[in-house]
Design a protein around this motif. Structure first.
Motif, PDB file in Angstrom:
ATOM      1  N   PHE A   1      85.187  17.152  52.761  1.00 39.20           N
ATOM      2  CA  PHE A   1      84.489  17.833  53.855  1.00 39.20           C
ATOM      3  C   PHE A   1      85.187  19.125  54.261  1.00 39.20           C
ATOM      4  N   GLU A   2      85.843  19.778  53.330  1.00 43.38           N
ATOM      5  CA  GLU A   2      86.475  21.068  53.634  1.00 43.38           C
ATOM      6  C   GLU A   2      85.428  22.022  54.183  1.00 43.38           C
ATOM      7  N   SER A   3      85.768  22.702  55.282  1.00 42.33           N
ATOM      8  CA  SER A   3      84.802  23.560  55.965  1.00 42.33           C
ATOM      9  C   SER A   3      85.032  25.033  55.648  1.00 42.33           C
ATOM     10  N   ARG A   4      83.938  25.771  55.631  1.00 41.74           N
ATOM     11  CA  ARG A   4      84.028  27.221  55.426  1.00 41.74           C
ATOM     12  C   ARG A   4      84.862  27.873  56.514  1.00 41.74           C
ATOM     13  N   TYR A   5      84.853  27.268  57.697  1.00 43.00           N
ATOM     14  CA  TYR A   5      85.529  27.884  58.841  1.00 43.00           C
ATOM     15  C   TYR A   5      86.994  27.484  58.923  1.00 43.00           C
ATOM     16  N   GLY A   6      87.407  26.534  58.065  1.00 39.35           N
ATOM     17  CA  GLY A   6      88.801  26.126  58.072  1.00 39.35           C
ATOM     18  C   GLY A   6      89.542  26.610  56.839  1.00 39.35           C
ATOM     19  N   VAL A   7      88.862  27.399  56.016  1.00 38.94           N
ATOM     20  CA  VAL A   7      89.466  27.910  54.784  1.00 38.94           C
ATOM     21  C   VAL A   7      89.567  29.420  54.856  1.00 38.94           C
ATOM     22  N   ARG A   8      90.699  29.971  54.518  1.00 41.04           N
ATOM     23  CA  ARG A   8      90.854  31.414  54.509  1.00 41.04           C
ATOM     24  C   ARG A   8      89.947  32.045  53.467  1.00 41.04           C
ATOM     25  N   GLU A   9      89.310  33.130  53.842  1.00 44.49           N
ATOM     26  CA  GLU A   9      88.437  33.829  52.893  1.00 44.49           C
ATOM     27  C   GLU A   9      89.289  34.500  51.826  1.00 44.49           C
ATOM     28  N   ARG A  10      88.993  34.247  50.586  1.00 46.84           N
ATOM     29  CA  ARG A  10      89.734  34.853  49.489  1.00 46.84           C
ATOM     30  C   ARG A  10      88.997  36.091  49.009  1.00 46.84           C
ATOM     31  N   GLY A  11      89.729  37.013  48.448  1.00 50.11           N
ATOM     32  CA  GLY A  11      89.113  38.206  47.910  1.00 50.11           C
ATOM     33  C   GLY A  11      88.199  37.884  46.753  1.00 50.11           C
ATOM     34  N   ARG A  12      87.240  38.746  46.519  1.00 46.40           N
ATOM     35  CA  ARG A  12      86.259  38.509  45.470  1.00 46.40           C
ATOM     36  C   ARG A  12      86.912  38.421  44.099  1.00 46.40           C
ATOM     37  N   ASP A  13      88.036  39.128  43.929  1.00 42.68           N
ATOM     38  CA  ASP A  13      88.670  39.175  42.619  1.00 42.68           C
ATOM     39  C   ASP A  13      89.743  38.107  42.437  1.00 42.68           C
ATOM     40  N   SER A  14      90.003  37.296  43.482  1.00 40.17           N
ATOM     41  CA  SER A  14      91.042  36.270  43.347  1.00 40.17           C
ATOM     42  C   SER A  14      90.592  35.198  42.364  1.00 40.17           C
ATOM     43  N   LEU A  15      91.542  34.656  41.640  1.00 33.99           N
ATOM     44  CA  LEU A  15      91.238  33.668  40.608  1.00 33.99           C
ATOM     45  C   LEU A  15      92.060  32.411  40.856  1.00 33.99           C
ATOM     46  N   ILE A  16      91.376  31.277  40.882  1.00 37.91           N
ATOM     47  CA  ILE A  16      92.044  29.988  41.050  1.00 37.91           C
ATOM     48  C   ILE A  16      91.791  29.173  39.781  1.00 37.91           C
ATOM     49  N   VAL A  17      92.860  28.752  39.143  1.00 39.46           N
ATOM     50  CA  VAL A  17      92.735  28.000  37.898  1.00 39.46           C
ATOM     51  C   VAL A  17      93.185  26.560  38.148  1.00 39.46           C
ATOM     52  N   LYS A  18      92.346  25.606  37.753  1.00 44.28           N
ATOM     53  CA  LYS A  18      92.676  24.183  37.839  1.00 44.28           C
ATOM     54  C   LYS A  18      92.570  23.582  36.443  1.00 44.28           C
ATOM     55  N   LEU A  19      93.544  22.761  36.104  1.00 46.24           N
ATOM     56  CA  LEU A  19      93.570  22.150  34.775  1.00 46.24           C
ATOM     57  C   LEU A  19      93.738  20.645  34.907  1.00 46.24           C
ATOM     58  N   GLU A  20      92.982  19.906  34.107  1.00 38.68           N
ATOM     59  CA  GLU A  20      93.113  18.451  34.051  1.00 38.68           C
ATOM     60  C   GLU A  20      93.109  18.043  32.579  1.00 38.68           C
ATOM     61  N   SER A  21      94.087  17.248  32.188  1.00 35.30           N
ATOM     62  CA  SER A  21      94.194  16.844  30.791  1.00 35.30           C
ATOM     63  C   SER A  21      94.676  15.407  30.712  1.00 35.30           C
ATOM     64  N   GLN A  22      94.167  14.666  29.736  1.00 42.88           N
ATOM     65  CA  GLN A  22      94.673  13.325  29.497  1.00 42.88           C
ATOM     66  C   GLN A  22      94.807  13.080  27.999  1.00 42.88           C
ATOM     67  N   GLU A  23      95.962  12.520  27.610  1.00 48.08           N
ATOM     68  CA  GLU A  23      96.286  12.248  26.212  1.00 48.08           C
ATOM     69  C   GLU A  23      96.540  10.755  26.071  1.00 48.08           C
ATOM     70  N   SER A  24      95.785  10.096  25.180  1.00 49.72           N
ATOM     71  CA  SER A  24      95.894   8.645  25.013  1.00 49.72           C
ATOM     72  C   SER A  24      96.189   8.295  23.554  1.00 49.72           C
ATOM     73  N   PHE A  25      96.974   7.214  23.369  1.00 53.01           N
ATOM     74  CA  PHE A  25      97.319   6.735  22.034  1.00 53.01           C
ATOM     75  C   PHE A  25      97.272   5.216  22.042  1.00 53.01           C
ATOM     76  N   GLY A  26      96.878   4.625  20.912  1.00 55.88           N
ATOM     77  CA  GLY A  26      96.784   3.176  20.850  1.00 55.88           C
ATOM     78  C   GLY A  26      97.208   2.640  19.501  1.00 55.88           C
ATOM     79  N   LEU A  27      97.721   1.391  19.517  1.00 58.85           N
ATOM     80  CA  LEU A  27      98.119   0.693  18.296  1.00 58.85           C
ATOM     81  C   LEU A  27      97.541  -0.710  18.342  1.00 58.85           C
ATOM     82  N   LYS A  28      96.823  -1.109  17.285  1.00 60.52           N
ATOM     83  CA  LYS A  28      96.246  -2.447  17.206  1.00 60.52           C
ATOM     84  C   LYS A  28      96.777  -3.134  15.953  1.00 60.52           C
TER      85      LYS A  28
END
Length: 554
Positions: free
Chosen positions: A113-140
């Motif tokens: 529920f993050e609000s527009r009024y509680g978040v600082r306005e960022r410049g149009r050219d600002s870039l936010i990068v988020k990364l999510e990765s998962q590596e799995s291995f198995g032996l049977k």
């Protein structure tokens, strides 16, 4: 021994968190038991559990693209934001048309529920990068032979404008390289123009799924909530089950209450949809280049929700359709009725419409269900003219929460197929769960199936909830099923992004455990399982499996 006991008692937030995700997922999709879940669906909801959907900050296009909210809910939410401002609590969300207390509570693990009024306005050219990765291995290991599996999934977000994702998987039956499964997608979202373009793997879900519905789709009916589909249009796929999605190029554009979608896959199959969404319902036209077209609608009239889709196969000259109604008597009481007619010459390979067989074809059926508090009743009658067969299915799910500490789950089902050698099939499953005040949890249960013979299964498990860094789960199962027709399916906890519902057949025991260690940006998971057979007329090899996963979030 004391160290091990201390470790077990010190464990887990993750076990309880995963249970909460599964419970919410089932409510949102009208699913009554874990055995009906599917990998693609779990992957999508786990992604939003780790990266919640910002319902106040995202555009209608981004909200719809999430496939977490229906277009009807998005239209109501956007109109509410325009009139009254941001939604600041779960209670406020529940008051908006299309949500209600039950669905709002189910959405809680996946939204913020993050609000527009509680978040600082960022410049149009600002870039936010988020990364999510998962590596799995198995032996049977089985009969002294070893096999390996590997899974790699990565997704990167560049602000709210672009996302890139890929998934690679090699199963135990294939070589590690090249990967058996390759899935990828690139998505560009419009800023001034509300729309998006998807290249790679994508979902396309329109109407009541009679013509086009990629991704997961239930067959049969487990609750009143499972009767009606909730289309989400075009959405990117990030899955290791690419056979459930399309691969090619897709785009959509939203103008006011209207959305136009189009796609073409790499095999040259094209399709499109035009829909109008409002606070009271939705209306849409869909078409596929293979000669399929449909008209669909949903409309809310007070306590009554009506939904339908009528489709035409131009090549075969065949008309199919489904029509249903849900009566929301009160918050805790609803019932649904649905009639469907799918001729034998109606063939849509991309259909995910509600049905009792594997495809929406050769089926005339009538279904009814009622949900009351923690009780769900369903009944389905089907006639298949092309095969000259009939079927009756009934089911009862009762999940009372006796207290904050004690839960009970009971499922009874019956199936009648008069034309078969063993026409009657009865199944029952009972599970009891108890959580102590210190977070330690115990569960135990049994399952019985009778068709050609009688099979039985007993299981007991241990979990603990204390803190957010360590988690642990342990379960033992003993089973006896002499005939394949009497096999029993039971959901088994697995690594994030994986899903396991093993079928128990034969006579034996099964032991599985899951351990996780979580830090701020890195999570480590390990699963171990062992299965062996005894007192079998024909010797059957046992197996041992070890699986590991590293998950990174930055």
């Amino acid at each position: 021994m004391l160290i091990l006991a201390g470790l077990v008692i010190a464990l887990v937030h993750d076990v309880k968190a995963q249970d909460r995700i599964l419970e919410s997922l089932m409510v949102l999709n009208g699913i009554a038991s874990e055995e009906e879940l599917e990998l693609e669906l779990i992957e999508r909801y786990e992604a939003y559990a780790s990266h919640p959907l910002k319902i106040n900050l995202l555009s209608a296009n981004r909200l719809t693209a999430s496939a977490l909210l229906t277009r009807f809910q998005v239209a109501s939410l956007v109109e509410y934001r325009q009139k009254y401002g941001d939604v600041l609590s779960l209670q406020e969300l529940a008051l908006i048309d299309g949500f209600g207390e039950e669905r709002a509570k189910a959405l809680e693990p996946f939204i913020s529920f993050e609000s527009r009024y509680g978040v600082r306005e960022r410049g149009r050219d600002s870039l936010i990068v988020k990364l999510e990765s998962q590596e799995s291995f198995g032996l049977k290991t089985s009969e002294g032979e070893h096999s390996l599996f590997a899974l790699s999934k990565t997704r990167v977000f560049f602000s709210d404008a672009l996302s890139v994702a890929y998934a690679l998987k090699s199963s135990y039956a294939s070589a590690l390289w090249p990967p058996e499964v390759r899935s990828w997608s690139v998505v560009a979202y419009g800023n001034r123009i509300p729309g998006k373009i998807v290249l790679g793997d994508f979902n396309a879900k329109f109407g009541q799924a009679l013509v086009q519905w990629s991704g997961f789709s239930l067959s049969g009916f487990s609750s009143a909530a499972s009767f009606a589909k909730h289309p989400s249009g075009i959405g990117p796929a990030w899955t290791t089950a690419p056979s459930a999605v399309r691969r090619g190029a897709a785009a959509d554009l939203t103008i006011g209450r209207w959305t136009v979608s189009a796609f073409i896959d790499f095999n040259g199959n094209a399709g499109g949809n035009i829909s109008r969404y409002g606070r009271k319902g939705e209306f849409g036209l869909s078409a596929l280049g293979e000669g399929l077209a449909s008209l669909s609608y949903r409309y809310a009239l007070g306590k009554i929700d009506m939904f339908a889709e009528y489709a035409l196969d131009w090549k075969e000259g065949s008309l199919a359709g489904l029509s249903g109604v849900t009566y929301n008597h009160s918050y805790d009481l609803k019932s649904s009725l649905l009639l469907r007619a799918y001729p034998a010459d109606y063939l849509s390979p991309y259909s995910g419409a509600v049905r009792s067989s594997t495809k929406a074809t050769d089926e005339l059926g009538l279904a009814w269900a009622m949900d009351y508090h923690t009780l769900s009743l369903s009944l389905d009658v089907v006639k298949r003219k092309g095969r000259d067969t009939r079927q009756l299915k009934g089911r009862i799910d009762w999940n009372p929460k006796v207290s904050e500490s004690f839960e009970c789950k009971l499922r009874l089902s019956y199936r009648l197929k008069p034309e078969e050698s063993f026409p009657h099939k009865e199944e029952a499953k009972l599970e009891l769960r108890y959580t102590f005040s210190n977070g330690l949890g115990l569960n135990a249960g049994t399952a019985v199936c009778h068709n050609k013979g009688t099979s039985a299964l007993l299981f007991a498990g241990l979990s603990a909830v204390n803190g957010k860094k360590l988690s642990f789960f342990l379960r033992g199962t003993a089973f006896h099923a002499d005939y394949w027709d009497d096999r029993i399916y039971l959901y088994d906890r697995d690594l994030p992004g994986s899903f396991s519902v093993p079928s128990f057949y034969g006579r034996g025991v099964y032991l599985s455990s899951l351990l996780s260690l979580k830090f701020r940006h890195i999570s480590l998971y390990a699963k171990a399982s062992w299965q062996d057979y005894f007192a079998m007329e024909e010797e059957k090899p046992g197996k041992t499996e070890l699986k590991f996963q590293m998950k990174f979030t930055f």
